[in-house]
Motif scaffolding. Structure first.
Motif, short mmCIF file in Angstrom:
data_model
loop_
_atom_site.label_atom_id
_atom_site.label_comp_id
_atom_site.label_asym_id
_atom_site.label_seq_id
_atom_site.Cartn_x
_atom_site.Cartn_y
_atom_site.Cartn_z
N ALA A 186 6.10 -7.19 -2.79
CA ALA A 186 5.26 -7.45 -1.62
C ALA A 186 4.06 -8.29 -2.00
O ALA A 186 3.67 -9.23 -1.27
N LEU A 187 3.44 -7.97 -3.13
CA LEU A 187 2.29 -8.76 -3.57
C LEU A 187 2.69 -10.20 -3.90
O LEU A 187 1.94 -11.15 -3.67
N PRO A 222 6.68 1.02 -7.48
CA PRO A 222 5.91 -0.12 -7.99
C PRO A 222 6.64 -1.45 -7.91
O PRO A 222 6.02 -2.46 -7.59
N PRO A 223 7.97 -1.52 -8.18
CA PRO A 223 8.65 -2.83 -8.05
C PRO A 223 8.57 -3.39 -6.63
O PRO A 223 8.38 -4.60 -6.44
N ALA A 224 8.71 -2.51 -5.63
CA ALA A 224 8.61 -2.98 -4.24
C ALA A 224 7.21 -3.46 -3.95
O ALA A 224 7.01 -4.47 -3.23
N ALA A 268 0.82 -1.20 0.00
CA ALA A 268 0.00 0.00 0.00
C ALA A 268 0.86 1.26 0.00
O ALA A 268 0.55 2.24 -0.70
N GLU A 269 1.97 1.23 0.76
CA GLU A 269 2.84 2.42 0.84
C GLU A 269 3.67 2.60 -0.44
O GLU A 269 3.99 3.73 -0.84
N ALA A 270 4.02 1.46 -1.07
CA ALA A 270 4.92 1.56 -2.23
C ALA A 270 4.18 1.54 -3.55
O ALA A 270 4.83 1.58 -4.61
#
Length: 405
Positions: free
Chosen positions: A222-223, A216-218, A209-211
């Motif tokens: 995370a996803l 977007p790569p982070a 949510a923060e990135a």
């Protein structure tokens, strides 16, 4: 009147009729008599039989009244009927009620009294002390022995029924205990499977949510971790459900072993994956192995894995730690230590009403005969130290394995 009561009355009526009939026949025979027996003699026979209706409630009283009536019968010089026949039912009833001493004493007293007076009156000693005394004593002893034997048999049957009742109650208690242990095992297994995964997903969802806009790569990473954690959770849940259904499996993801005993889910061989998942969630974990690894019983292997999983879950959720370390030491016992550099005991939910993960950990370890120590580390942070035997010392077998998992 109940069926058992009706049956008891019928039996007493039969015994009473038999006593009255036998005595009446003996009176009618009137060996050596020159005149017909008086009606009063037959009334004594009927009275001896009627007393049998009270033999269950008042066995000693019936015995004494019968003996007194027999003495009165001979005092009135009615036709001889012997001693054993009038007393037979009363002797049997007293012995059946456990009053064999009363029966033996009464029989001895009546026999001694009758023998004394008959000897004084000039009866033939050879006949008196030979055939008649022997037959009278034998019949009295037989009736007492029969009554006592019936009582012993009844007590044995009652004891067998009591044992069967206690055994059935014990089986019910054991079944209830097994059911309670099974519910506890299911709760622990689901807690261990879901708590770690939900924690990882929660952390990674916050990162994504923060990135999402700035990095977007982070966010994609995370996803990806969330997807991997979800897939892992689904695999473990399927394995756990397989355990509950008793499905067979290969032993890696759960199922049953060759003996039909439920096989565990997870083990120390999966620690690398567990450490990597924690690292992907932002908690670098150092894994150290000391000593020579040995093959562990499945129940010990799974318990060790679940302890590490729960400890790392607590670090992720509560400790606010920057890093953690897992030490697995093989020796005379299996020692596992998980430490972190976070907020210490307060961060691990040690306040009253919290720390259910630690409680479950302690129960799991205790079942196997191990020990759990938790508290602040010497250099800060929190420390979980577990010692497990290399073989389960708790209740061995399927029940122990189920409870441990």
């Amino acid at each position: 009147m109940g069926r058992s009561r009706i049956r008891a009355v019928a039996v007493d009526a039969g015994v009473g009729a038999a006593v009255a009939a036998v005595n009446a026949v003996a009176i009618s025979a009137d060996v050596g008599g020159e005149t017909a027996p008086p009606v009063t003699a037959y009334l004594f026979a009927v009275a001896f039989g009627a007393l049998m209706f009270a033999r269950r409630r008042f066995p000693v009283a019936v015995l004494l009244v019968t003996a007194a009536g027999l003495v009165a019968y001979y005092v009135l010089r009615f036709p001889p009927v012997g001693l054993a026949l009038p007393l037979a039912g009363a002797l049997y009833s007293a012995a059946e009620d456990g009053r064999w001493r009363w029966a033996a004493g009464t029989a001895a007293a009546v026999t001694a009294l009758s023998t004394f007076f008959r000897f004084r009156e000039g009866d033939d000693p050879a006949y008196l002390f030979g055939l008649e005394l022997a037959s009278t004593v034998a019949l009295m002893v037989a009736m007492i022995a029969l009554g006592d034997g019936i009582r012993a048999r009844r007590l044995l049957r009652a004891e067998i029924r009591d044992r069967e009742t206690r055994a059935a109650a014990e089986r019910e208690r054991a079944a209830a205990l097994r059911a309670e242990e099974e519910r506890l095992r299911i709760a622990r297994e689901l807690h261990d499977v879901l708590a770690h995964t939900v924690t990882v997903i929660s952390v990674q969802a916050a990162v994504a949510a923060e990135a999402l806009e700035d990095d977007p790569p982070a966010a994609a990473t995370a996803l990806g971790v969330i997807r991997e954690a979800g897939g892992e959770a689904m695999r473990e849940l399927r394995a756990t459900l397989g355990l509950l259904r008793g499905d067979s499996g290969d032993g890696r993801d759960g199922g049953t072993d060759g003996n039909g005993v439920l096989a565990p889910v997870g083990g120390l061989a999966q620690l690398d994956r567990l450490v990597r998942t924690a690292g992907d969630s932002g908690l670098p974990v150092r894994l150290r192995i000391a000593g020579e690894p040995v093959d562990l019983p499945r129940v010990i292997d799974t318990a060790a894995y679940r302890v590490v999983q729960e400890a790392l879950t607590n670090v992720l959720r509560h400790a606010g730690a920057a890093s953690a370390e897992v030490l697995v030491r093989y020796g005379a016992e299996l020692e596992i230590t998980v430490t972190d550099d976070g907020r210490g005991a307060i961060g691990h939910g040690s306040r009253p009403g919290e720390g259910r993960g630690l409680l479950g950990m302690a129960e799991r370890v205790a079942v196997l005969g191990g020990a759990l120590r938790t508290g602040n580390g010497p250099d800060g942070g929190f420390r979980v130290a577990v010692t497990l035997p290399l073989a389960p010392r708790g209740r061995i077998g399927a029940d122990a394995a189920g409870a441990a998992r």
